[in-house]
Design an enzyme around this catalytic site. Structure first.
Site, short mmCIF file in Angstrom:
data_model
loop_
_atom_site.label_atom_id
_atom_site.label_comp_id
_atom_site.label_asym_id
_atom_site.label_seq_id
_atom_site.Cartn_x
_atom_site.Cartn_y
_atom_site.Cartn_z
N GLN A 20 82.46 25.65 -8.67
CA GLN A 20 83.29 24.95 -8.45
C GLN A 20 82.86 23.58 -8.14
O GLN A 20 83.45 22.79 -8.57
CB GLN A 20 83.80 25.41 -7.01
CG GLN A 20 84.76 24.47 -6.36
CD GLN A 20 86.04 24.39 -6.93
OE1 GLN A 20 86.34 25.24 -7.74
NE2 GLN A 20 86.56 23.37 -6.68
N GLU A 21 81.45 23.29 -7.78
CA GLU A 21 80.80 22.02 -7.57
C GLU A 21 80.80 21.27 -8.97
O GLU A 21 80.83 20.25 -9.13
CB GLU A 21 79.58 22.19 -6.87
CG GLU A 21 79.89 22.78 -5.35
CD GLU A 21 80.42 21.53 -4.65
OE1 GLU A 21 80.54 20.32 -5.01
OE2 GLU A 21 80.73 21.78 -3.32
N SER A 22 80.10 22.08 -10.11
CA SER A 22 79.59 21.51 -11.19
C SER A 22 79.69 22.17 -12.41
O SER A 22 79.43 21.47 -13.56
CB SER A 22 77.85 21.15 -10.93
OG SER A 22 77.26 22.51 -11.07
N TYR A 53 89.87 24.28 -3.06
CA TYR A 53 88.30 24.46 -3.23
C TYR A 53 88.10 25.97 -2.80
O TYR A 53 87.48 26.68 -3.83
CB TYR A 53 87.49 23.74 -2.26
CG TYR A 53 86.01 23.77 -2.48
CD1 TYR A 53 85.19 22.94 -3.30
CD2 TYR A 53 85.28 24.75 -1.62
CE1 TYR A 53 83.82 23.15 -3.33
CE2 TYR A 53 84.02 24.57 -1.40
CZ TYR A 53 83.13 23.83 -2.28
OH TYR A 53 81.84 23.92 -2.26
#
Length: 491
Positions: A320-322, A447
């Site tokens: 999800q972040e990168s 998120y």
């Protein structure tokens, strides 16, 4: 009218999954007769005397499987509640396909619960009142000409699972479309059908819409086509030779679940959530699972052991972040695989944010520290989801959302209430009442939703890897010859 109107406890799509409307089900429920049979209570007395009820079922995502928190599944929730209502333990026999469930109930009792199609004419069996209405639909391999009607399936290689009620639907359709032909197999689950479509062994299959919805993200090369036939009713099966007392208790149990809304809540929990992960995103994710994740798998596992997390949770956060890009950099200067700020990196002892090992270890340490700072009154999955939201938006804004949830009469310790409050941090009438002010509160909601879906897919892949390896190791011609029976066109 709801998309799922259960008779007990998707992605958004133009074709909603057509579970019968609540009003219509209520009518069917009220009119469902008590089945004929002996009046004795032998089956119920036997269950109560031995202090457990045996349920014959199948190990599938819809019925029963081992989840992260233990046994779960839509019908498992029903079985467990029914056993509790009887005051007995639950004994599961799950090494079955549909036909063997029915055979086991005929010869052994006590109960069959395995997405069984209601068949009042089935010999030696008595069925409960309807539980759920299941809509058959055509699914097909992406890249083929999208079919719009049954006539478009002429000469297609179609597969179905025998014994699920779909075979009966197909035979009824064949009377109107005599050129319709398909292959059917008894001991076959939907995952195997969808895998065969992706691998080119089948062009299409007919499955139930809710089953496809539960599996769609795991098979991104399979598209939904169109609904076929009338809905099939799901029910529980009982032996017809030991009296009606046990089935009457089951019918009363369903009546009560329906009356207090628990049936609706269970259905919404398993089938009613939105598809937060869009189709294209799912395809990209699965591609990265195969190509990028293996580079970092050991690092996620090591960090998870150190911080007592599920490694797949950390992997989902990293994606999800990168998208598992160790050199990712945002316009605001957040960097690395776990996208740490300079301040966060310093807090958790990360000297090089672009080092994957440091980033993953630091992200895991930071997530744990956030979780430990939450009030002890927040427990279970609510605690995890709020920790994830705080990882994204910050603890201060999460506390503000908890305050808003309290102002609105909600419970600040429940994620469902805080989730509704977070987007209000974008509205001045609400964020003006908080300590930390404005925040893009809708982002942590998405998120957490996305991480939950990524984790769901990773769990499925992890659980199914060996099964699919064994399935794909078989030669296609051998597999078809061994399990499929051809139903030819009508003469």
């Amino acid at each position: 009218m709801s998309d799922f109107a259960p008779m007990k406890d998707g992605f958004r799509h133009a074709r909603r999954l057509r579970i019968l409307a609540t009003s219509g089900l209520g009518l069917l429920w009220a009119l469902w007769p008590t089945p004929p049979g002996p009046s004795s209570s032998a089956a119920l007395e036997r269950v109560l005397a031995r202090d457990f009820i045996t349920v014959h079922t199948r190990n599938t995502p819809f019925t029963y499987y081992e989840g992260r928190q233990g046994p779960t599944g839509f019908e498992y929730e029903l079985m467990r509640r029914f056993a509790d209502r009887l005051g007995v333990s639950l004994n599961l026999s799950d090494d079955h396909h549909v036909q063997s469930v029915l055979d086991a109930v005929r010869h052994q009792g006590d109960l069959g619960a395995a997405a069984l199609p209601l068949d009042p004419l089935a010999e030696g069996l008595v069925f409960s009142r309807p539980i759920l209405s299941m809509q058959p639909m055509v699914v097909y391999r992406r890249g083929l000409q999208p079919p719009k009607a049954l006539d478009d399936l002429k000469d297609w290689n179609i597969g179905i699972a025998k014994g699920t009620g779909i075979s009966r639907v197909m035979h009824e359709l064949q009377r109107e479309h005599p050129r319709l032909s398909w292959k059917e197999a008894e001991d076959l689950e939907i995952a195997s059908l969808l895998r065969r479509i992706e691998d080119g062994e089948l062009d299409a299959a007919v499955v139930y819409a809710h089953q496809f919805r539960l599996n769609r993200l795991f098979f991104p090369e399979v598209e939904d086509g169109f609904d076929v036939g009338e809905p099939v009713t799901m029910a529980w099966a009982f032996s017809g030779k030991d009296g009606l007392a046990l089935i009457e208790r089951a019918n009363t149990f369903f009546d009560e679940l329906r009356a207090d809304g628990e049936l609706d809540r269970l259905t919404a929990r398993y089938f009613g959530h939105d598809d937060y992960l869009e189709y294209v995103g799912a395809r990209v994710f699965i591609n990265h699972v195969n190509k990028r994740l293996p580079r970092f798998d050991a690092l996620f596992r090591e960090a998870a052991r150190a911080q007592h997390f599920d490694w797949k949770l950390l992997a989902a956060v990293g994606y999800q972040e990168s998208h598992w890009d160790p050199e990712a950099t945002s316009p605001t200067g957040v960097r690395g695989l776990m996208m740490l700020t300079n301040a966060t990196a310093e807090e958790v002892g990360v000297s090089n944010r672009l080092d994957p090992a440091q980033s993953i270890e630091g992200g895991a340490r930071y997530l744990r520290s956030v979780e430990q700072r939450l009030p002890e009154s927040i427990t279970g999955e609510d605690r995890l989801y709020m920790a994830l939201a705080a990882y994204n938006v910050g603890l201060g804004h999460l506390y503000d959302a908890r305050d808003i949830a309290r102002m609105r009469g909600g419970n600040p310790d429940l994620w469902r209430d805080v989730r509704e409050a977070l987007p209000l941090l974008q509205e001045s009438q609400w964020h003006s009442k908080t300590r930390h002010g404005y925040a893009r509160g809708g982002e942590p909601v998405i998120y957490v939703q996305n991480i939950r879906r990524y984790l769901e897919i990773l769990d499925y892949v992890d659980r199914s890897q060996q099964q699919f390896h064994q399935l794909n190791a078989r030669l296609p011609d051998q597999a078809d010859a061994e399990i499929f029976e051809l139903v030819p066109p009508m003469p």
